[in-house]
Structures are given as C-alpha cells and as structure tokens.
Scaffold this motif. Sequence first.
Motif, PDB file in Angstrom:
ATOM      1  N   ARG A 207       8.420 -11.648  29.690  1.00 21.06           N
ATOM      2  CA  ARG A 207       7.181 -12.356  29.344  1.00 21.06           C
ATOM      3  C   ARG A 207       7.439 -13.417  28.286  1.00 21.06           C
ATOM      4  N   ALA A 208       8.193 -13.036  27.242  1.00 22.20           N
ATOM      5  CA  ALA A 208       8.478 -13.993  26.171  1.00 22.20           C
ATOM      6  C   ALA A 208       9.306 -15.157  26.693  1.00 22.20           C
ATOM      7  N   LEU A 209      10.295 -14.857  27.528  1.00 21.46           N
ATOM      8  CA  LEU A 209      11.156 -15.909  28.065  1.00 21.46           C
ATOM      9  C   LEU A 209      10.348 -16.879  28.925  1.00 21.46           C
ATOM     10  N   LYS A 210       9.460 -16.358  29.762  1.00 20.45           N
ATOM     11  CA  LYS A 210       8.646 -17.225  30.619  1.00 20.45           C
ATOM     12  C   LYS A 210       7.691 -18.081  29.787  1.00 20.45           C
ATOM     13  N   ALA A 211       7.089 -17.485  28.769  1.00 23.09           N
ATOM     14  CA  ALA A 211       6.125 -18.223  27.938  1.00 23.09           C
ATOM     15  C   ALA A 211       6.808 -19.307  27.121  1.00 23.09           C
ATOM     16  N   TRP A 212       8.032 -19.075  26.707  1.00 27.54           N
ATOM     17  CA  TRP A 212       8.723 -19.988  25.802  1.00 27.54           C
ATOM     18  C   TRP A 212       9.706 -20.924  26.494  1.00 27.54           C
ATOM     19  N   LEU A 213      10.123 -20.573  27.738  1.00 29.33           N
ATOM     20  CA  LEU A 213      11.137 -21.384  28.393  1.00 29.33           C
ATOM     21  C   LEU A 213      10.821 -21.672  29.858  1.00 29.33           C
ATOM     22  N   GLY A 214       9.741 -21.106  30.377  1.00 29.08           N
ATOM     23  CA  GLY A 214       9.383 -21.327  31.774  1.00 29.08           C
ATOM     24  C   GLY A 214       8.986 -22.766  32.041  1.00 29.08           C
ATOM     25  N   ARG A 215       8.892 -23.094  33.316  1.00 24.85           N
ATOM     26  CA  ARG A 215       8.561 -24.469  33.702  1.00 24.85           C
ATOM     27  C   ARG A 215       7.215 -24.929  33.149  1.00 24.85           C
ATOM     28  N   GLY A 216       6.286 -23.985  32.973  1.00 20.18           N
ATOM     29  CA  GLY A 216       4.977 -24.349  32.462  1.00 20.18           C
ATOM     30  C   GLY A 216       4.835 -24.205  30.961  1.00 20.18           C
ATOM     31  N   ALA A 217       5.927 -23.919  30.256  1.00 13.36           N
ATOM     32  CA  ALA A 217       5.854 -23.729  28.800  1.00 13.36           C
ATOM     33  C   ALA A 217       5.512 -25.044  28.104  1.00 13.36           C
ATOM     34  N   PRO A 218       4.619 -25.007  27.122  1.00 17.16           N
ATOM     35  CA  PRO A 218       4.288 -26.235  26.388  1.00 17.16           C
ATOM     36  C   PRO A 218       5.452 -26.663  25.509  1.00 17.16           C
ATOM     37  N   ALA A 219       5.468 -27.912  25.127  1.00 16.66           N
ATOM     38  CA  ALA A 219       6.509 -28.399  24.227  1.00 16.66           C
ATOM     39  C   ALA A 219       6.403 -27.718  22.874  1.00 16.66           C
TER      40      ALA A 219
ATOM     41  N   HIS B 144      12.367 -23.795  22.164  1.00 11.50           N
ATOM     42  CA  HIS B 144      12.622 -25.229  22.041  1.00 11.50           C
ATOM     43  C   HIS B 144      13.041 -25.574  20.608  1.00 11.50           C
ATOM     44  N   ARG B 145      12.321 -25.020  19.640  1.00  5.97           N
ATOM     45  CA  ARG B 145      12.629 -25.339  18.237  1.00  5.97           C
ATOM     46  C   ARG B 145      13.933 -24.704  17.776  1.00  5.97           C
TER      47      ARG B 145
ATOM     48  N   VAL C  97      22.404 -32.022  17.253  1.00  7.83           N
ATOM     49  CA  VAL C  97      21.921 -33.388  17.487  1.00  7.83           C
ATOM     50  C   VAL C  97      20.394 -33.471  17.522  1.00  7.83           C
ATOM     51  N   GLY C  98      19.714 -32.320  17.442  1.00  8.11           N
ATOM     52  CA  GLY C  98      18.258 -32.317  17.425  1.00  8.11           C
ATOM     53  C   GLY C  98      17.610 -32.673  18.743  1.00  8.11           C
ATOM     54  N   LEU C  99      18.351 -32.512  19.844  1.00 10.77           N
ATOM     55  CA  LEU C  99      17.853 -32.793  21.187  1.00 10.77           C
ATOM     56  C   LEU C  99      18.185 -31.600  22.067  1.00 10.77           C
ATOM     57  N   ARG C 100      17.516 -31.511  23.238  1.00 13.76           N
ATOM     58  CA  ARG C 100      17.758 -30.355  24.091  1.00 13.76           C
ATOM     59  C   ARG C 100      17.640 -30.735  25.567  1.00 13.76           C
ATOM     60  N   LYS C 101      18.393 -30.022  26.387  1.00 12.85           N
ATOM     61  CA  LYS C 101      18.203 -30.093  27.833  1.00 12.85           C
ATOM     62  C   LYS C 101      16.910 -29.368  28.176  1.00 12.85           C
ATOM     63  N   PRO C 102      16.189 -29.801  29.200  1.00 14.32           N
ATOM     64  CA  PRO C 102      16.532 -30.813  30.193  1.00 14.32           C
ATOM     65  C   PRO C 102      15.947 -32.194  29.917  1.00 14.32           C
ATOM     66  N   LEU C 103      15.656 -32.522  28.666  1.00  6.74           N
ATOM     67  CA  LEU C 103      15.056 -33.814  28.359  1.00  6.74           C
ATOM     68  C   LEU C 103      16.119 -34.910  28.366  1.00  6.74           C
ATOM     69  N   ALA C 104      15.729 -36.086  28.800  1.00  7.96           N
ATOM     70  CA  ALA C 104      16.673 -37.175  29.040  1.00  7.96           C
ATOM     71  C   ALA C 104      17.525 -37.574  27.833  1.00  7.96           C
ATOM     72  N   PRO C 105      16.979 -37.624  26.605  1.00  2.00           N
ATOM     73  CA  PRO C 105      17.778 -38.167  25.504  1.00  2.00           C
ATOM     74  C   PRO C 105      19.122 -37.482  25.270  1.00  2.00           C
ATOM     75  N   ILE C 106      19.216 -36.170  25.507  1.00  4.99           N
ATOM     76  CA  ILE C 106      20.492 -35.509  25.218  1.00  4.99           C
ATOM     77  C   ILE C 106      21.550 -35.857  26.266  1.00  4.99           C
ATOM     78  N   TYR C 107      21.124 -36.082  27.514  1.00 10.94           N
ATOM     79  CA  TYR C 107      22.078 -36.539  28.532  1.00 10.94           C
ATOM     80  C   TYR C 107      22.523 -37.966  28.225  1.00 10.94           C
ATOM     81  N   GLU C 108      21.565 -38.799  27.819  1.00 11.11           N
ATOM     82  CA  GLU C 108      21.892 -40.191  27.506  1.00 11.11           C
ATOM     83  C   GLU C 108      22.836 -40.286  26.317  1.00 11.11           C
ATOM     84  N   LEU C 109      22.642 -39.408  25.328  1.00 13.97           N
ATOM     85  CA  LEU C 109      23.551 -39.375  24.185  1.00 13.97           C
ATOM     86  C   LEU C 109      24.957 -38.987  24.635  1.00 13.97           C
TER      87      LEU C 109
END
Length: 227
Positions: A47-59, A64-65, A154-166
């Motif tokens: 439950r915790a993993l889905k709430a914090w890392l699932g596809r529908g988890a809020p930013a 994430h932090r 680096v203060g960035l995370r997958k799957p957001l674009a900035p960390i791949y671009e870096l």
Amino acid sequence: MSGAAEPPTAPVEAVVLDYGGVLTAPVKDSIEAWIEADGIEPQSFSRALKAWLGRGAPAGTPIHRLETGELTVAEFDALLAAELTTTDGRPVEPVGLLARLFAGMRHDPAMLALVEELRELGIRVALLSNSWGNTYPRELIDALFDPVVISGEVGLRKPLAPIYELTLARLGVTAGRVLFVDDAEPNVLGARAVGMRAHLHVDASSTRAALAALVPGLRPSPNGSPA
C-alpha cells in the motif's frame, strides 16, 4: 543531447545502466527477505509503495523526496515505519529500516562482466540510479562507470526528463546512440521520451542478447561467438 532519430539497428556508442535490480539481484528478493525477517505485513508495504511510487502517485511523495535527497534516511525510515504493520501487532522499528530492507542486495557477477566487456569494446558505460539512501560501493562503480549519476546527489530523479538529459550531457553522446537499461518500466519509458533507446531488464542473459544486437563484437552469450 538530442538529435534526429537513429535507425533502429544503428550501433550504440554508450550504455547507461541502473544499479539496483540491474547490477544486482532483483530488489524484490531483498525486500521479501526483509518482510519475512521483520514480520512485516506484506500488504502494508504494498500500500505504501503504491501510494508513494505508483503511476498515480502525486509529486513530492516521501519516496520522491528521498530519491532527490530532500529527505534524510532517518526521516524516511520514520515515515515508512508509521505506514507499516507487523504480523503480530508489534510496532515497526524505524531505526535502520532501509538498511534492513536492502541488506539482501547482492551484485550480479554476469552484469559486472558485461560492463567490463562493453568497456573493452570501446563503449562508454554510465550509471544512472535513483537512490533510496543506499550506500553505493563507490570504489567499484567509480572504476567501472563514467559518468555516475545518482539521484540524491543531483537533486533529480527518474523517470523525469531532466535526469536523463543531465546524463546525456555528461556523456556527450546523442540520445539516439545511447541505450538505457532499467528494471522498472516507468524509467524505461522516461528514457524513451527523451530520445534514448531503452531496454527493460529482466536478467543478464536477455540484456546481453539485446545489447549484442546493437554492439558490434559483443558476444550474445558469455561463452558464445561474437555477434
């Protein structure tokens, strides 16, 4: 770096690898051992993993932090422990929780050997990892990978674009000439969104076979003939 799309069979110049679950045995194996050892109710962790890392988890969830270094390990341990229940009703000990969760992580010798072979063939090999407060074997990874990009540093995370671009900027290689390997589908999709090729890692043999189709001279199996 971006550019025109490469032909699907064009050789790659660089490979970017995830750490946990790619260079190591599956993370779920370590998690399952921790759940059993600590008497964690599996559904409470799911439950915790889905709430914090699932596809529908809020930013901005605790995971994430943690991945971006905004939460310390101790802070995250306390937050996660509060979400978990045990099979016998005991409170979950927060101190050292993540350390216990990852205690069963072991390197995959076949993947480390693959990295060495890629380097010998002149392929750039980088590491791109979302950190959960992990203590990385820096002597090992710094010798094998260039660059090493860890989310908490680096203060960035997958799957957001900035960390791949870096990572691409540090490699200095066009996105279409880079193959990204990760065991989590959202991270694979994130890499493709910035123009990288990407492979969903299941095991060393299938990843090696996928790479052999793109890297001239790489054997499709450890003891096989060159591709």
